[in-house]
Design a protein around this motif. Sequence first.
Motif, PDB file in Angstrom:
ATOM      1  N   SER A   1      -4.264  -8.223  -3.911  1.00  0.00           N
ATOM      2  CA  SER A   1      -3.413  -7.514  -4.860  1.00  0.00           C
ATOM      3  C   SER A   1      -4.200  -6.568  -5.754  1.00  0.00           C
ATOM      4  CB  SER A   1      -2.623  -8.504  -5.715  1.00  0.00           C
ATOM      5  OG  SER A   1      -3.504  -9.299  -6.494  1.00  0.00           O
ATOM      6  N   VAL A   2      -5.475  -6.855  -5.987  1.00  0.00           N
ATOM      7  CA  VAL A   2      -6.291  -5.996  -6.846  1.00  0.00           C
ATOM      8  C   VAL A   2      -6.425  -4.597  -6.252  1.00  0.00           C
ATOM      9  CG1 VAL A   2      -8.501  -6.669  -5.787  1.00  0.00           C
ATOM     10  CG2 VAL A   2      -8.441  -5.889  -8.165  1.00  0.00           C
ATOM     11  N   LEU A   3      -6.343  -4.470  -4.941  1.00  0.00           N
ATOM     12  CA  LEU A   3      -6.480  -3.163  -4.294  1.00  0.00           C
ATOM     13  C   LEU A   3      -5.334  -2.225  -4.663  1.00  0.00           C
ATOM     14  CD1 LEU A   3      -7.612  -4.331  -0.750  1.00  0.00           C
ATOM     15  CD2 LEU A   3      -8.968  -2.953  -2.330  1.00  0.00           C
ATOM     16  N   THR A   4      -4.167  -2.775  -4.918  1.00  0.00           N
ATOM     17  CA  THR A   4      -3.012  -1.932  -5.242  1.00  0.00           C
ATOM     18  C   THR A   4      -3.164  -1.261  -6.599  1.00  0.00           C
ATOM     19  OG1 THR A   4      -1.752  -3.736  -6.264  1.00  0.00           O
ATOM     20  CG2 THR A   4      -1.537  -3.458  -3.882  1.00  0.00           C
ATOM     21  N   ARG A   5      -4.080  -1.730  -7.415  1.00  0.00           N
ATOM     22  CA  ARG A   5      -4.272  -1.163  -8.751  1.00  0.00           C
ATOM     23  C   ARG A   5      -5.129   0.095  -8.738  1.00  0.00           C
ATOM     24  NH1 ARG A   5      -6.782  -6.084 -11.880  1.00  0.00           N
ATOM     25  NH2 ARG A   5      -7.065  -4.450 -13.452  1.00  0.00           N
ATOM     26  N   VAL A   6      -5.841   0.357  -7.652  1.00  0.00           N
ATOM     27  CA  VAL A   6      -6.760   1.489  -7.616  1.00  0.00           C
ATOM     28  C   VAL A   6      -6.023   2.802  -7.405  1.00  0.00           C
ATOM     29  CG1 VAL A   6      -8.739   2.520  -6.453  1.00  0.00           C
ATOM     30  CG2 VAL A   6      -8.632   0.043  -6.786  1.00  0.00           C
TER      31      VAL A   6
ATOM     32  N   LYS B   1      -9.323   0.141   7.190  1.00  0.00           N
ATOM     33  CA  LYS B   1      -9.812  -0.803   8.194  1.00  0.00           C
ATOM     34  C   LYS B   1      -9.141  -2.174   8.095  1.00  0.00           C
ATOM     35  CE  LYS B   1     -14.412   1.320   8.363  1.00  0.00           C
ATOM     36  NZ  LYS B   1     -15.847   1.141   8.020  1.00  0.00           N
ATOM     37  N   SER B   2      -8.808  -2.586   6.876  1.00  0.00           N
ATOM     38  CA  SER B   2      -8.419  -3.984   6.684  1.00  0.00           C
ATOM     39  C   SER B   2      -7.103  -4.221   5.965  1.00  0.00           C
ATOM     40  CB  SER B   2      -9.531  -4.709   5.895  1.00  0.00           C
ATOM     41  OG  SER B   2     -10.782  -4.552   6.515  1.00  0.00           O
ATOM     42  N   TYR B   3      -6.568  -3.195   5.288  1.00  0.00           N
ATOM     43  CA  TYR B   3      -5.412  -3.466   4.428  1.00  0.00           C
ATOM     44  C   TYR B   3      -4.608  -2.184   4.237  1.00  0.00           C
ATOM     45  CZ  TYR B   3      -2.807  -5.326   0.411  1.00  0.00           C
ATOM     46  OH  TYR B   3      -1.818  -5.746  -0.443  1.00  0.00           O
ATOM     47  N   ARG B   4      -3.938  -1.752   5.302  1.00  0.00           N
ATOM     48  CA  ARG B   4      -3.220  -0.480   5.239  1.00  0.00           C
ATOM     49  C   ARG B   4      -1.892  -0.685   4.503  1.00  0.00           C
ATOM     50  NH1 ARG B   4      -3.486   2.486  11.003  1.00  0.00           N
ATOM     51  NH2 ARG B   4      -1.868   0.947  11.436  1.00  0.00           N
ATOM     52  N   ASN B   5      -1.933  -0.504   3.203  1.00  0.00           N
ATOM     53  CA  ASN B   5      -0.745  -0.733   2.381  1.00  0.00           C
ATOM     54  C   ASN B   5       0.123   0.525   2.331  1.00  0.00           C
ATOM     55  OD1 ASN B   5      -2.218   0.942   0.729  1.00  0.00           O
ATOM     56  ND2 ASN B   5      -2.393  -0.504  -0.965  1.00  0.00           N
ATOM     57  N   GLU B   6       1.167   0.494   1.512  1.00  0.00           N
ATOM     58  CA  GLU B   6       2.103   1.623   1.457  1.00  0.00           C
ATOM     59  C   GLU B   6       1.420   2.903   0.996  1.00  0.00           C
ATOM     60  OE1 GLU B   6       5.810   2.555  -1.341  1.00  0.00           O
ATOM     61  OE2 GLU B   6       6.282   0.995   0.141  1.00  0.00           O
ATOM     62  N   TYR B   7       0.504   2.782   0.021  1.00  0.00           N
ATOM     63  CA  TYR B   7      -0.191   3.986  -0.431  1.00  0.00           C
ATOM     64  C   TYR B   7      -0.965   4.615   0.717  1.00  0.00           C
ATOM     65  CZ  TYR B   7      -3.242   7.320  -2.581  1.00  0.00           C
ATOM     66  OH  TYR B   7      -3.885   8.504  -2.870  1.00  0.00           O
TER      67      TYR B   7
ATOM     68  N   LYS C   1       7.184   1.152   6.934  1.00  0.00           N
ATOM     69  CA  LYS C   1       7.107  -0.286   7.154  1.00  0.00           C
ATOM     70  C   LYS C   1       5.692  -0.595   7.641  1.00  0.00           C
ATOM     71  CE  LYS C   1      11.287  -1.356   5.986  1.00  0.00           C
ATOM     72  NZ  LYS C   1      11.517  -2.088   4.704  1.00  0.00           N
ATOM     73  N   THR C   2       4.859  -1.055   6.708  1.00  0.00           N
ATOM     74  CA  THR C   2       3.466  -1.334   7.028  1.00  0.00           C
ATOM     75  C   THR C   2       3.339  -2.669   7.761  1.00  0.00           C
ATOM     76  OG1 THR C   2       2.855  -2.646   5.087  1.00  0.00           O
ATOM     77  CG2 THR C   2       2.952  -0.254   4.801  1.00  0.00           C
ATOM     78  N   GLU C   3       2.115  -2.972   8.138  1.00  0.00           N
ATOM     79  CA  GLU C   3       1.841  -4.271   8.754  1.00  0.00           C
ATOM     80  C   GLU C   3       2.139  -5.418   7.799  1.00  0.00           C
ATOM     81  OE1 GLU C   3      -1.566  -1.506  10.256  1.00  0.00           O
ATOM     82  OE2 GLU C   3      -0.106  -1.560   8.625  1.00  0.00           O
ATOM     83  N   LEU C   4       2.235  -5.107   6.514  1.00  0.00           N
ATOM     84  CA  LEU C   4       2.469  -6.125   5.496  1.00  0.00           C
ATOM     85  C   LEU C   4       3.952  -6.350   5.233  1.00  0.00           C
ATOM     86  CD1 LEU C   4      -0.143  -4.642   2.987  1.00  0.00           C
ATOM     87  CD2 LEU C   4      -0.555  -6.364   4.742  1.00  0.00           C
TER      88      LEU C   4
ATOM     89  N   VAL D   1      11.393   6.085  10.779  1.00  0.00           N
ATOM     90  CA  VAL D   1      10.628   4.929  10.325  1.00  0.00           C
ATOM     91  C   VAL D   1       9.182   5.152  10.752  1.00  0.00           C
ATOM     92  CG1 VAL D   1      10.349   2.426  10.369  1.00  0.00           C
ATOM     93  CG2 VAL D   1      12.631   3.437  10.636  1.00  0.00           C
ATOM     94  N   VAL D   2       8.250   4.919   9.831  1.00  0.00           N
ATOM     95  CA  VAL D   2       6.815   4.996  10.139  1.00  0.00           C
ATOM     96  C   VAL D   2       6.261   3.590  10.072  1.00  0.00           C
ATOM     97  CG1 VAL D   2       4.617   6.088   9.589  1.00  0.00           C
ATOM     98  CG2 VAL D   2       6.765   7.231   8.979  1.00  0.00           C
ATOM     99  N   THR D   3       5.620   3.170  11.142  1.00  0.00           N
ATOM    100  CA  THR D   3       5.140   1.799  11.194  1.00  0.00           C
ATOM    101  C   THR D   3       3.834   1.719  11.982  1.00  0.00           C
ATOM    102  OG1 THR D   3       5.873  -0.478  11.601  1.00  0.00           O
ATOM    103  CG2 THR D   3       6.388   1.148  13.310  1.00  0.00           C
TER     104      THR D   3
END
Length: 286
Positions: free
Chosen positions: A6-11, A60-66, A114-117, A139-141
Amino acid sequence: MSTNDSVLTRVFTQNMLRSLIDEQNNAPLLDKIIKRYEISFDGEVKNEKVISEIYQYLGKSYRNEYFYKNTLLNKLIISAHRLKTTTALTEIPVAKSKADFIMINGKAVVYEIKTELDNFDRLETQLQDYYKAFDHVCVVTSETQAKELFVRFENMPIGIYVLSSKNTIRRLKEPLEYRDLLEKDQIFKILNKPEYESIIKQINGELPNVTPVNYYKECRRIACEKSIDELYPMFLKELKKRNKIDIIDFNQVPYALRFLVYFSKFQQSQLDALSEYLNKPFEGVI
């Protein structure tokens, strides 16, 4: 999303971007991420390098919505040299949903991410909402989720795009124009006051002379008396003006921050302050 991630979403947020140009000390947050995810550097580095490396970790590891949104903006607009002719919008309320990303050129296309998350629990409801105000929806996924969506929407006008493992955007299914669900009232609700007043002037030549309490209602009545085929192009013309980018040279903006800068509405002095911060040595512990 795990608690650790969750800390990554703050950057990559507008608040973070503004704190950078205000010269607030963001080193503790960046330090925390560098240590948690074991991101390494050789010797002294600049702030831009630190932020770019954290973004690479996302890829590489956490492709979030941003990450998805930033990739869409970079690949579909900036890299394609469409900044002067294309407008991007984000988080636009439509009925009970919010459109993640909208690209307006000759037509408007909604991109629901719609991400992997994510899961697809609300997807069909969201798509139906978007069709109330826009006639092209996608839709982008991820590659792993794309097959399920292709089967589900194979015989529908919904487009499907894939964010590949190499972080490129690939079109799997072309969106087709679909206007059966368009609602004039939903279209009008998206417009802000200057936008719908511009449309009313085009229709009537002047604004309605009514009491303030009845003004919005009367403007809506005038607009909604037009057919969808008449109102929709006027609607798109106004939306295309909403986020016009004039002063930014995106070649000078780090790839990782382009989505934030595009929607920041910064003045040149603020862009200069951001550039100054990015070129300073990182003050955290490497």
